[in-house]
Design an enzyme around this catalytic site. Structure first.
Site, PDB file in Angstrom:
ATOM      1  N   ASN A 111       0.824  -1.206   0.000  1.00 22.89           N
ATOM      2  CA  ASN A 111       0.000   0.000   0.000  1.00 22.89           C
ATOM      3  C   ASN A 111       0.871   1.274   0.000  1.00 22.89           C
ATOM      4  OD1 ASN A 111      -2.376   1.669   0.092  1.00 22.89           O
ATOM      5  ND2 ASN A 111      -3.428  -0.126   0.906  1.00 22.89           N
ATOM      6  N   ARG A 112       0.256   2.419   0.266  1.00 17.42           N
ATOM      7  CA  ARG A 112       0.913   3.698  -0.018  1.00 17.42           C
ATOM      8  C   ARG A 112       1.547   4.360   1.200  1.00 17.42           C
ATOM      9  NH1 ARG A 112      -3.328   2.875  -3.377  1.00 17.42           N
ATOM     10  NH2 ARG A 112      -2.950   3.352  -5.565  1.00 17.42           N
ATOM     11  N   HIS A 137       3.509  -0.208  -2.642  1.00 14.85           N
ATOM     12  CA  HIS A 137       3.868  -1.630  -2.691  1.00 14.85           C
ATOM     13  C   HIS A 137       5.377  -1.893  -2.744  1.00 14.85           C
ATOM     14  CE1 HIS A 137      -0.294  -2.396  -2.835  1.00 14.85           C
ATOM     15  NE2 HIS A 137      -0.484  -2.455  -4.133  1.00 14.85           N
ATOM     16  N   HIS A 208      -0.936 -10.083  -2.686  1.00 13.02           N
ATOM     17  CA  HIS A 208      -1.777  -9.284  -3.594  1.00 13.02           C
ATOM     18  C   HIS A 208      -2.517 -10.149  -4.618  1.00 13.02           C
ATOM     19  CE1 HIS A 208      -3.067  -5.788  -5.787  1.00 13.02           C
ATOM     20  NE2 HIS A 208      -2.368  -4.984  -5.013  1.00 13.02           N
ATOM     21  N   TYR A 210      -5.351 -11.724  -6.873  1.00 11.00           N
ATOM     22  CA  TYR A 210      -6.617 -11.263  -7.456  1.00 11.00           C
ATOM     23  C   TYR A 210      -7.530 -12.484  -7.596  1.00 11.00           C
ATOM     24  CZ  TYR A 210      -4.471  -6.837  -9.014  1.00 11.00           C
ATOM     25  OH  TYR A 210      -3.864  -5.607  -9.080  1.00 11.00           O
ATOM     26  N   ASP A 280     -11.381   0.820  -3.233  1.00 10.83           N
ATOM     27  CA  ASP A 280      -9.919   0.712  -3.134  1.00 10.83           C
ATOM     28  C   ASP A 280      -9.560   1.294  -1.774  1.00 10.83           C
ATOM     29  OD1 ASP A 280      -7.270   0.369  -3.630  1.00 10.83           O
ATOM     30  OD2 ASP A 280      -7.187   1.606  -5.436  1.00 10.83           O
ATOM     31  N   GLN A 317      -7.286  -4.274   2.805  1.00  5.90           N
ATOM     32  CA  GLN A 317      -7.576  -3.416   1.659  1.00  5.90           C
ATOM     33  C   GLN A 317      -8.510  -4.177   0.735  1.00  5.90           C
ATOM     34  OE1 GLN A 317      -6.270  -0.297   1.223  1.00  5.90           O
ATOM     35  NE2 GLN A 317      -6.683   0.179  -0.927  1.00  5.90           N
ATOM     36  N   GLU A 345      -6.352  -7.559   0.665  1.00  8.91           N
ATOM     37  CA  GLU A 345      -4.957  -7.504   1.120  1.00  8.91           C
ATOM     38  C   GLU A 345      -4.958  -7.236   2.623  1.00  8.91           C
ATOM     39  OE1 GLU A 345      -3.177  -4.484  -1.658  1.00  8.91           O
ATOM     40  OE2 GLU A 345      -5.074  -4.893  -2.618  1.00  8.91           O
TER      41      GLU A 345
HETATM   42  C1  BGC Z   1      -4.072  -0.634  -4.629  1.00  7.03           C
HETATM   43  C2  BGC Z   1      -4.599  -0.090  -5.932  1.00  7.03           C
HETATM   44  C3  BGC Z   1      -3.621  -0.449  -7.012  1.00  7.03           C
HETATM   45  C4  BGC Z   1      -3.444  -1.944  -7.015  1.00  7.03           C
HETATM   46  C5  BGC Z   1      -2.427  -2.407  -8.015  1.00  7.03           C
HETATM   47  C6  BGC Z   1      -3.948  -2.103  -4.742  1.00  7.03           C
HETATM   48  O1  BGC Z   1      -3.440  -2.621  -3.568  1.00  7.03           O
HETATM   49  O2  BGC Z   1      -4.881  -0.274  -3.558  1.00  7.03           O
HETATM   50  O3  BGC Z   1      -4.770   1.311  -5.877  1.00  7.03           O
HETATM   51  O4  BGC Z   1      -4.042   0.004  -8.255  1.00  7.03           O
HETATM   52  O5  BGC Z   1      -3.029  -2.395  -5.762  1.00  7.03           O
HETATM   53  O6  BGC Z   1      -1.245  -1.780  -7.833  1.00  7.03           O
END
Ligand code: BGC
Length: 380
Positions: A111-112, A137, A208, A210, A280, A317, A345
């Site tokens: 995350n950020r 990330h 991460h 999907y 998100d 997340q 996540e």
């Molecule tokens: C983030 C998204 C991002 C994605 C792929 C997610 O964990 O929250 O904003 O686009 O990852 O990088």
């Protein structure tokens, strides 16, 4: 040669026929063993392997030590029909290219982190910035792009270790991270994370993957019914950085406390839905952090497959695949359009190093970071 009954009994008494009076050994059901095969080489020439874990319940997981990526997850539905429920590629080449962290371990900081900087013990650390003005990330070459050292820790348990050197992507401390994937006979993938450092540092490691419980490439996840064990979430600014507020989900499209289709409110006229282009957002889990508790439940009404996510982490997340746009061609050359999958996540909250009111992500030398997340699959 034929033995008389007397000779036979004499030999038996002398122990020479040991074993002949024991019942025939039962054919013991052996646990299937992990398969290891070469998965090719990175662009730098490092050899990479692919491990196949399987269990008696018909679940198969394929995991590579490149980025610790879960490449395949074959899960039966109620009728025994197996589908691969994770987005990804057919071979290593796809993972070496540009993709949005399919199946990968992300770190050091999933995350950020706002503006790619944080202050720790009076020192400002500047990180690689890779998401507009922010760090996302783990930076330019995060854990998802590293070759991890693999060890078979048990018949269905793969242990991956990576030493991130002091200063890598701007983070302080030599950080050793160990991630153990275990497939259980209860159709669970258990992920145990551990980390140690030689200098104070920050850390937020997650996976991460999907998920599309109908099978990857088989439509979108808007019909998946989601439950999140969270009364609050962390609203974000335009750069998807939390504002610092823990807002109630009550009365908003973010309320998933009862099973609700992902698509039911995804286009709602709500400022946070607009900012995220859907979901998100980090949810503040109700359960006490540090205790393994249910965080999320996803049910696909089409296939009946169910995924339950439990974690010891304080947050999750929920990302509804908003930035997927069909440009990445996945398994079998299939395009993955917007909302072709969702991510859950399990994590600490985004931008925690700059938010003293969020649970701490600081790891001190001598301490051990530990977290566990379990994905449990079933079908009804
Ligand atoms: C983030 C998204 C991002 C994605 C792929 C997610 O964990 O929250 O904003 O686009 O990852 O990088």
């Amino acid at each position: 040669m034929q033995l008389s009954r007397t000779d036979f009994c004499r030999l038996l008494a002398a122990g020479a026929l040991a074993g002949c009076n024991r019942p025939a050994p039962e054919t013991t059901k052996k646990a299937p063993t992990m398969k290891k095969e070469s998965y090719g080489k990175t662009k730098g020439g490092e050899a990479v392997d692919l491990y196949t874990l399987s269990n008696a319940g018909g679940l198969t997981a394929k995991i590579t030590n490149y980025g610790g990526i879960v490449t395949h997850l074959l899960v039966p539905d109620a009728k025994g029909q197996v589908a691969d429920v994770v987005l990804g590629f057919d071979s290593l080449d796809g993972y070496l290219g540009t993709h949005p962290y399919f199946g990968a371990i992300v770190g050091r900081y999933g995350n950020r982190i706002a503006k790619g900087r944080f202050k720790l013990n009076g020192t400002v650390y500047k990180l690689a910035v890779n998401n507009d003005a922010n760090a996302l990330h783990g930076g330019l070459e995060g854990f998802d792009k590293k070759v991890w050292t693999a060890r078979e820790a048990g018949p269905q348990s793969l242990e991956l270790t990576y030493l991130s050197k002091d200063g890598e992507e701007g983070y302080p401390g030599n950080l050793t991270t160990v991630v153990r994937y275990t497939l259980t006979d209860a159709n669970e993938i258990r992920i145990d994370y551990e980390a140690t450092t030689d200098k104070p540092t920050v850390l937020n490691v997650t996976n991460h993957t999907y998920f599309n419980l109908s099978g990857e490439g088989n439509g979108d996840i808007l019909g998946h019914e989601l439950t999140l064990e969270a009364d609050r979430y962390t609203p974000v600014d335009a750069g998807l950085i939390p504002t610092g507020v823990l807002a109630p989900v009550e009365g908003t499209p973010f309320d998933f406390r009862r099973p609700t289709a992902v698509g039911a409110r995804i286009n709602a006229d709500h400022q946070q839905i607009k900012v995220g282009k859907g979901y998100d957002h980090n949810y503040v889990l109700n359960g006490p952090a540090g205790t393994l508790a249910l965080a999320a439940r996803v049910r696909d009404p089409k296939s009946g497959r169910v995924l339950e996510v439990s974690t010891t982490q304080p947050g999750v997340q929920f990302y509804s695949g908003n930035f997927l746009d069909g440009t990445v061609k996945g398994k079998g050359g299939k395009a993955y359009p917007q909302r072709a999958a969702l991510c859950l996540e399990t994590q600490h909250f985004p931008d925690s190093p700059n938010r003293p009111n969020f649970p701490s992500v600081v790891l001190q030398p001598g301490a051990k970071f530990q977290s566990t997340t379990v994905w449990k699959f079933s079908a009804a």
